[in-house]
Design a protein around this motif. Structure first.
Motif, PDB file in Angstrom:
ATOM      1  N   GLY A 308      14.501  28.200 -10.769  1.00 39.25           N
ATOM      2  CA  GLY A 308      13.691  27.778  -9.636  1.00 39.25           C
ATOM      3  C   GLY A 308      13.235  26.334  -9.747  1.00 39.25           C
ATOM      4  O   GLY A 308      13.580  25.612 -10.688  1.00 39.25           O
ATOM      5  N   ALA A 309      12.446  25.917  -8.763  1.00 40.16           N
ATOM      6  CA  ALA A 309      11.880  24.575  -8.783  1.00 40.16           C
ATOM      7  C   ALA A 309      10.878  24.458  -9.924  1.00 40.16           C
ATOM      8  O   ALA A 309      10.206  25.423 -10.294  1.00 40.16           O
ATOM      9  CB  ALA A 309      11.211  24.262  -7.448  1.00 40.16           C
ATOM     10  N   MET A 310      10.777  23.273 -10.484  1.00 39.35           N
ATOM     11  CA  MET A 310       9.870  23.057 -11.606  1.00 39.35           C
ATOM     12  C   MET A 310       8.433  22.869 -11.128  1.00 39.35           C
ATOM     13  O   MET A 310       8.184  22.345 -10.041  1.00 39.35           O
ATOM     14  CB  MET A 310      10.302  21.814 -12.396  1.00 39.35           C
ATOM     15  CG  MET A 310      11.631  21.948 -13.089  1.00 39.35           C
ATOM     16  SD  MET A 310      12.006  20.499 -14.133  1.00 39.35           S
ATOM     17  CE  MET A 310      12.085  19.194 -12.894  1.00 39.35           C
ATOM     18  N   THR A 311       7.514  23.297 -11.972  1.00 38.04           N
ATOM     19  CA  THR A 311       6.101  22.977 -11.801  1.00 38.04           C
ATOM     20  C   THR A 311       5.624  22.292 -13.075  1.00 38.04           C
ATOM     21  O   THR A 311       6.246  22.437 -14.140  1.00 38.04           O
ATOM     22  CB  THR A 311       5.253  24.224 -11.532  1.00 38.04           C
ATOM     23  OG1 THR A 311       5.407  25.142 -12.631  1.00 38.04           O
ATOM     24  CG2 THR A 311       5.692  24.914 -10.245  1.00 38.04           C
ATOM     25  N   ARG A 312       4.542  21.557 -12.974  1.00 33.13           N
ATOM     26  CA  ARG A 312       4.025  20.854 -14.144  1.00 33.13           C
ATOM     27  C   ARG A 312       2.539  21.110 -14.287  1.00 33.13           C
ATOM     28  O   ARG A 312       1.779  20.976 -13.330  1.00 33.13           O
ATOM     29  CB  ARG A 312       4.286  19.342 -14.023  1.00 33.13           C
ATOM     30  CG  ARG A 312       3.819  18.534 -15.234  1.00 33.13           C
ATOM     31  CD  ARG A 312       4.251  17.072 -15.112  1.00 33.13           C
ATOM     32  NE  ARG A 312       3.668  16.428 -13.942  1.00 33.13           N
ATOM     33  CZ  ARG A 312       2.491  15.836 -13.914  1.00 33.13           C
ATOM     34  NH1 ARG A 312       1.723  15.842 -15.021  1.00 33.13           N
ATOM     35  NH2 ARG A 312       2.032  15.257 -12.819  1.00 33.13           N
ATOM     36  N   THR A 313       2.153  21.513 -15.481  1.00 30.28           N
ATOM     37  CA  THR A 313       0.743  21.678 -15.833  1.00 30.28           C
ATOM     38  C   THR A 313       0.461  20.782 -17.027  1.00 30.28           C
ATOM     39  O   THR A 313       0.949  21.032 -18.134  1.00 30.28           O
ATOM     40  CB  THR A 313       0.425  23.143 -16.185  1.00 30.28           C
ATOM     41  OG1 THR A 313       0.778  23.982 -15.085  1.00 30.28           O
ATOM     42  CG2 THR A 313      -1.056  23.297 -16.490  1.00 30.28           C
ATOM     43  N   GLY A 314      -0.283  19.716 -16.778  1.00 32.03           N
ATOM     44  CA  GLY A 314      -0.487  18.743 -17.839  1.00 32.03           C
ATOM     45  C   GLY A 314       0.828  18.117 -18.227  1.00 32.03           C
ATOM     46  O   GLY A 314       1.552  17.582 -17.382  1.00 32.03           O
ATOM     47  N   ASP A 315       1.186  18.210 -19.497  1.00 30.68           N
ATOM     48  CA  ASP A 315       2.445  17.653 -19.985  1.00 30.68           C
ATOM     49  C   ASP A 315       3.523  18.715 -20.175  1.00 30.68           C
ATOM     50  O   ASP A 315       4.522  18.463 -20.859  1.00 30.68           O
ATOM     51  CB  ASP A 315       2.220  16.927 -21.317  1.00 30.68           C
ATOM     52  CG  ASP A 315       1.584  15.569 -21.128  1.00 30.68           C
ATOM     53  OD1 ASP A 315       1.702  15.019 -20.013  1.00 30.68           O
ATOM     54  OD2 ASP A 315       0.958  15.063 -22.075  1.00 30.68           O
ATOM     55  N   SER A 359      10.403  26.571 -20.267  1.00 30.16           N
ATOM     56  CA  SER A 359       9.344  25.554 -20.279  1.00 30.16           C
ATOM     57  C   SER A 359       9.544  24.607 -21.446  1.00 30.16           C
ATOM     58  O   SER A 359      10.175  24.954 -22.458  1.00 30.16           O
ATOM     59  CB  SER A 359       7.954  26.195 -20.352  1.00 30.16           C
ATOM     60  OG  SER A 359       7.813  26.938 -21.552  1.00 30.16           O
ATOM     61  N   ALA A 360       8.993  23.411 -21.300  1.00 28.79           N
ATOM     62  CA  ALA A 360       9.081  22.416 -22.361  1.00 28.79           C
ATOM     63  C   ALA A 360       7.977  21.389 -22.169  1.00 28.79           C
ATOM     64  O   ALA A 360       7.552  21.107 -21.038  1.00 28.79           O
ATOM     65  CB  ALA A 360      10.441  21.727 -22.361  1.00 28.79           C
ATOM     66  N   LYS A 361       7.526  20.837 -23.270  1.00 31.42           N
ATOM     67  CA  LYS A 361       6.543  19.760 -23.212  1.00 31.42           C
ATOM     68  C   LYS A 361       7.254  18.448 -22.936  1.00 31.42           C
ATOM     69  O   LYS A 361       8.275  18.134 -23.558  1.00 31.42           O
ATOM     70  CB  LYS A 361       5.766  19.674 -24.519  1.00 31.42           C
ATOM     71  CG  LYS A 361       4.637  18.660 -24.485  1.00 31.42           C
ATOM     72  CD  LYS A 361       3.810  18.679 -25.768  1.00 31.42           C
ATOM     73  CE  LYS A 361       2.671  17.653 -25.702  1.00 31.42           C
ATOM     74  NZ  LYS A 361       1.856  17.669 -26.928  1.00 31.42           N
ATOM     75  N   PRO A 363       7.989  14.457 -22.956  1.00 31.09           N
ATOM     76  CA  PRO A 363       7.720  13.360 -23.904  1.00 31.09           C
ATOM     77  C   PRO A 363       6.729  12.371 -23.301  1.00 31.09           C
ATOM     78  O   PRO A 363       6.425  12.410 -22.102  1.00 31.09           O
ATOM     79  CB  PRO A 363       9.100  12.719 -24.085  1.00 31.09           C
ATOM     80  CG  PRO A 363       9.822  13.037 -22.825  1.00 31.09           C
ATOM     81  CD  PRO A 363       9.338  14.398 -22.404  1.00 31.09           C
ATOM     82  N   ALA A 364       6.251  11.482 -24.120  1.00 28.86           N
ATOM     83  CA  ALA A 364       5.216  10.537 -23.685  1.00 28.86           C
ATOM     84  C   ALA A 364       5.762   9.395 -22.848  1.00 28.86           C
ATOM     85  O   ALA A 364       4.995   8.651 -22.238  1.00 28.86           O
ATOM     86  CB  ALA A 364       4.495   9.972 -24.913  1.00 28.86           C
ATOM     87  N   ASP A 365       7.083   9.251 -22.775  1.00 26.43           N
ATOM     88  CA  ASP A 365       7.683   8.136 -22.023  1.00 26.43           C
ATOM     89  C   ASP A 365       7.264   8.175 -20.555  1.00 26.43           C
ATOM     90  O   ASP A 365       7.227   9.245 -19.938  1.00 26.43           O
ATOM     91  CB  ASP A 365       9.210   8.212 -22.090  1.00 26.43           C
ATOM     92  CG  ASP A 365       9.736   8.377 -23.499  1.00 26.43           C
ATOM     93  OD1 ASP A 365       9.166   9.181 -24.241  1.00 26.43           O
ATOM     94  OD2 ASP A 365      10.719   7.723 -23.846  1.00 26.43           O
ATOM     95  N   ARG A 366       6.940   7.030 -19.979  1.00 26.94           N
ATOM     96  CA  ARG A 366       6.604   6.909 -18.552  1.00 26.94           C
ATOM     97  C   ARG A 366       7.125   5.571 -18.036  1.00 26.94           C
ATOM     98  O   ARG A 366       7.080   4.580 -18.767  1.00 26.94           O
ATOM     99  CB  ARG A 366       5.085   6.988 -18.329  1.00 26.94           C
ATOM    100  CG  ARG A 366       4.420   8.272 -18.776  1.00 26.94           C
ATOM    101  CD  ARG A 366       4.776   9.466 -17.864  1.00 26.94           C
ATOM    102  NE  ARG A 366       3.983  10.640 -18.228  1.00 26.94           N
ATOM    103  CZ  ARG A 366       4.311  11.509 -19.169  1.00 26.94           C
ATOM    104  NH1 ARG A 366       5.423  11.326 -19.855  1.00 26.94           N
ATOM    105  NH2 ARG A 366       3.541  12.549 -19.434  1.00 26.94           N
ATOM    106  N   PRO A 367       7.613   5.515 -16.787  1.00 27.92           N
ATOM    107  CA  PRO A 367       7.845   6.617 -15.861  1.00 27.92           C
ATOM    108  C   PRO A 367       9.020   7.470 -16.328  1.00 27.92           C
ATOM    109  O   PRO A 367       9.895   6.976 -17.047  1.00 27.92           O
ATOM    110  CB  PRO A 367       8.146   5.905 -14.546  1.00 27.92           C
ATOM    111  CG  PRO A 367       8.759   4.617 -14.960  1.00 27.92           C
ATOM    112  CD  PRO A 367       8.037   4.211 -16.218  1.00 27.92           C
ATOM    113  N   LEU A 368       9.043   8.719 -15.914  1.00 26.83           N
ATOM    114  CA  LEU A 368       9.975   9.686 -16.478  1.00 26.83           C
ATOM    115  C   LEU A 368      10.675  10.459 -15.360  1.00 26.83           C
ATOM    116  O   LEU A 368      10.051  10.882 -14.396  1.00 26.83           O
ATOM    117  CB  LEU A 368       9.209  10.666 -17.360  1.00 26.83           C
ATOM    118  CG  LEU A 368      10.028  11.643 -18.201  1.00 26.83           C
ATOM    119  CD1 LEU A 368      10.655  10.908 -19.392  1.00 26.83           C
ATOM    120  CD2 LEU A 368       9.134  12.784 -18.710  1.00 26.83           C
ATOM    121  N   VAL A 369      11.990  10.635 -15.503  1.00 29.91           N
ATOM    122  CA  VAL A 369      12.732  11.564 -14.657  1.00 29.91           C
ATOM    123  C   VAL A 369      13.203  12.691 -15.572  1.00 29.91           C
ATOM    124  O   VAL A 369      13.668  12.446 -16.687  1.00 29.91           O
ATOM    125  CB  VAL A 369      13.921  10.884 -13.945  1.00 29.91           C
ATOM    126  CG1 VAL A 369      14.867  10.203 -14.921  1.00 29.91           C
ATOM    127  CG2 VAL A 369      14.702  11.907 -13.096  1.00 29.91           C
TER     128      VAL A 369
END
Length: 399
Positions: A308-315, A359-361, A363-369
């Motif tokens: 399904g489509a991804m959701t994001r909670t925090g990182d 699910s996965a955490k 990485p700290a890189d920004r901006p991120l795709v």
């Protein structure tokens, strides 16, 4: 403003809306009803040469050349597949053989005006970029390469449906690169198809593609919009009703992921996406995802996993996942969301699959795709639509 209104008026008057007959420049009703009598040629190993009538070009009759293959044993009826080559390609007999060995009748047609030994005297338009992107008007639109190529696929479908060994209610189409581009259009105009798989190819070519600067940016707005209004897949993908799989690579040189995502999100019906990290671009017809997807809709084979489509909670990014085949692994694919898509450096991290969720955490890189993907025990991979996480805001200044 007056000039723009005039241009739009001409465009809307010339190209009927998606969902009507005719659609774009094609009279789909007439094309689907056309009687297509094959002219059989030589046997070429395990395939047979065949010629069939194409659309008139500048008032003269044309023929399309193709290779036809069927399973070596059994009377059928067999499911069938239309095979649409890309730029620099041709009717590939080995492609038809690949599908015949898998229990299908297959038609691999040439869309460059060629026969088995070079150009046909009565062939259709060639496939050069100059031919594809030349200017046209309402009197010459049916002389364009895309018009002829799409019509040739529909006529090839008619040919298959008249063969006694073909199950005419179980026909799919798949195409590679420019053939993927054509598959997007064909799937939107031919509602007889049971499945479609465009590989690499997509639409929104005027917004981002390898042809944006070399072709679209060098012509005036009216000419550009005329081409887009008639021949960009974005105009036809909303009309797709059959299940469709989009397969591409993260760094594809021709069809970047921003245009690609805009295209598959236009599809209202069942769709699957497989965006593979650094997938090579070529006339490759051995991707297991393509075979399995078509099998699942034409031969009741095990389907690809669903994500399904991804959701994001925090990182943490997550997506629901379902599969009838055991899942072997989950992954998070990611890159810095900056610069040309073709040059971005994609990396992968393991993702957890638990209780129907991958699910996965991040990485700290920004901006991120980034995108989540799962692979089943067959080694087949599907991915969620990618998402972009913007740069972190600068820290607030101390007062």
């Amino acid at each position: 403003m007056t000039r723009l209104f005039a241009v739009l008026t001409v465009l809307f008057a010339t190209w009927p809306s998606v969902g009507a007959d005719p659609v774009g420049p094609w009279d789909v009703k007439a094309l689907k009803a056309a009687e297509v009598k094959p002219e059989w040629g030589k046997d070429a190993g395990r395939v047979k040469e065949v010629f069939y009538p194409g659309e008139p070009l500048k008032g003269k009759a044309t023929r399309v050349f193709a290779y036809y293959a069927r399973p070596a044993t059994g009377a059928g009826p067999f499911p069938a597949v239309l095979l649409v080559h890309g730029g620099g390609g041709k009717a590939f007999p080995a492609w038809a053989e690949h599908w015949a060995a898998r229990g299908y009748c297959a038609l691999a047609m040439d869309l460059s005006g060629n026969g088995p030994n070079g150009p046909l005297a009565d062939g259709g338009p060639d496939q050069s970029d100059d031919t594809k992107f030349r200017d046209f008007d309402d009197k010459t639109v049916r002389d364009m390469w895309t018009y002829h190529a799409v019509a040739a696929v529909l006529r090839g479908h008619n040919l298959l449906r008249r063969l006694p060994e073909v199950d005419k209610e179980n026909v799919a189409v798949t195409g590679i690169s420019w053939g993927g581009y054509l598959t997007c259009i064909v799937a939107g105009v031919d509602d007889r198809l049971k499945a479609a798989v465009p590989v690499y190819g997509c639409g929104f070519l005027h917004e981002n593609s390898v042809w944006k600067e070399s072709r679209f940016d060098k012509v005036g707005a009216a000419r550009r919009q005329r081409w887009v209004g008639a021949f960009d897949p974005s105009k036809y993908l909303p009309n797709v009703t059959c299940p469709i799989l989009f397969l591409n690579g993260t760094n594809d040189f021709a069809y970047p992921l921003d245009s690609y995502q805009k295209c598959y999100e236009l599809v209202k019906g069942p769709r699957a996406v497989s965006v593979r990290v650094r997938l090579p671009h070529g006339h490759i017809w051995t991707f297991g995802e393509v075979d399995a997807f078509i099998d699942s809709h034409l031969k009741k084979g095990a389907p690809l996993p669903e994500i399904g489509a991804m959701t994001r909670t925090g990182d943490t990014a997550s997506a629901k996942v379902n599969s009838t085949v055991k899942l072997k692994a989950g992954q998070l694919h990611y890159a810095i969301a900056d610069g040309p898509w073709q040059k971005r450096e994609w990396k992968s991290l393991p993702a957890e699959i638990k209780d129907g969720v991958v699910s996965a955490k991040l990485p700290a890189d920004r901006p991120l795709v980034y995108e989540l993907a799962v692979t089943d025990d067959r080694g087949l991979e599907v991915s969620a639509p990618h998402a972009v996480l913007g740069a972190d805001p600068p820290p607030a200044k101390k007062r």
